[in-house]
Design a protein around this motif. Structure first.
Motif, PDB file in Angstrom:
ATOM      1  N   LEU A  49      -7.898  99.955 -27.272  1.00 47.08           N
ATOM      2  CA  LEU A  49      -9.161 100.569 -26.867  1.00 47.08           C
ATOM      3  C   LEU A  49      -9.683  99.966 -25.569  1.00 47.08           C
ATOM      4  O   LEU A  49     -10.113 100.678 -24.660  1.00 47.08           O
ATOM      5  N   VAL A  50      -9.657  98.648 -25.484  1.00 46.04           N
ATOM      6  CA  VAL A  50     -10.173  97.972 -24.297  1.00 46.04           C
ATOM      7  C   VAL A  50      -9.299  98.262 -23.079  1.00 46.04           C
ATOM      8  O   VAL A  50      -9.804  98.547 -21.998  1.00 46.04           O
ATOM      9  N   SER A  53      -9.900 101.760 -21.669  1.00 47.07           N
ATOM     10  CA  SER A  53     -11.275 102.092 -21.322  1.00 47.07           C
ATOM     11  C   SER A  53     -11.396 102.398 -19.836  1.00 47.07           C
ATOM     12  O   SER A  53     -10.752 101.765 -19.000  1.00 47.07           O
ATOM     13  N   SER A  54     -12.236 103.373 -19.495  1.00 50.14           N
ATOM     14  CA  SER A  54     -12.464 103.669 -18.078  1.00 50.14           C
ATOM     15  C   SER A  54     -13.390 102.632 -17.446  1.00 50.14           C
ATOM     16  O   SER A  54     -13.369 102.436 -16.231  1.00 50.14           O
ATOM     17  N   ASP A  55     -14.197 101.966 -18.256  1.00 52.26           N
ATOM     18  CA  ASP A  55     -15.037 100.887 -17.751  1.00 52.26           C
ATOM     19  C   ASP A  55     -14.175  99.636 -17.592  1.00 52.26           C
ATOM     20  O   ASP A  55     -13.285  99.374 -18.394  1.00 52.26           O
ATOM     21  N   THR A 147     -19.235  94.196 -17.953  1.00 50.38           N
ATOM     22  CA  THR A 147     -18.715  95.545 -18.175  1.00 50.38           C
ATOM     23  C   THR A 147     -19.191  96.377 -16.999  1.00 50.38           C
ATOM     24  O   THR A 147     -20.392  96.565 -16.812  1.00 50.38           O
ATOM     25  N   ARG A 149     -18.979  99.762 -14.236  1.00 51.10           N
ATOM     26  CA  ARG A 149     -18.700 101.189 -14.060  1.00 51.10           C
ATOM     27  C   ARG A 149     -19.048 101.567 -12.626  1.00 51.10           C
ATOM     28  O   ARG A 149     -20.101 101.198 -12.115  1.00 51.10           O
TER      29      ARG A 149
END
Length: 173
Positions: A49-50, A53-55, A147, A149
């Motif tokens: 999942l990590v 991730s797009s982030d 985190t 973006r």
């Protein structure tokens, strides 16, 4: 079994106790293996999942050096894994954001939301929305989790919309 067949059972109690202990040890080991398999499955799921991730997720130490980053960090910052590992995050930030990070690191605040400008590997600047979570007290992470973006396009669109709202399209006034 042999003693029982002959009819002269003398060692039944020690043999039964030893057998019970061996069975108990085997059961304890099986439970441990099942637990380890569940933890491995959970860790594998978390990592998948990590990593997808797009982030971008980055862990820095108290000095701001990158200790860990997800694969999505590389295209976001335009730098390879070798270049990122051990780099001070402040080297990528604009001067005012560098100062804000130093304040965050000194205050040890639990969670902070900030916007930073970061120098991309191509030389341009990117606007980032960053959630800073101080995890220096936890044994598993022992660092500050960022985190991130990319909000560069959103900020450009906001500027264009603001310009259109405040200026006449025909005269530019």
């Amino acid at each position: 079994f042999t003693q029982d067949a002959i009819g002269n059972v003398t060692d039944a109690t020690p043999i039964a106790l030893t057998g019970a202990v061996v069975v108990a040890l085997v059961l304890v080991r099986i439970v441990g293996l099942v637990r380890e398999a569940a933890e491995l499955r959970s860790e594998t799921r978390f990592r998948a999942l990590v990593d997808k991730s797009s982030d971008a997720i980055v862990v820095i130490d108290g000095d701001g050096r990158i200790q860990y980053h997800t694969p999505s960090t590389e295209p976001l910052l335009g730098r390879g894994a070798v270049e990122l590992n051990g780099t001070k995050i402040t080297e990528l930030l604009g001067h005012s954001d560098d100062q804000r990070l130093r304040v965050i690191l000194a205050n040890r605040s639990a969670t902070t939301n900030v916007e930073w400008r970061v120098r991309h590997g191509d030389g341009g600047w990117r606007d980032l929305e960053v959630i800073v979570v101080d995890q220096r007290g936890t044994a598993d992470i022992d660092g500050i989790v960022l985190t991130m973006r990319d909000i560069t396009k959103r900020k450009q669109l906001d500027l264009e919309l603001r310009h259109q709202a405040l200026h006449d399209s025909l005269t530019g006034l």
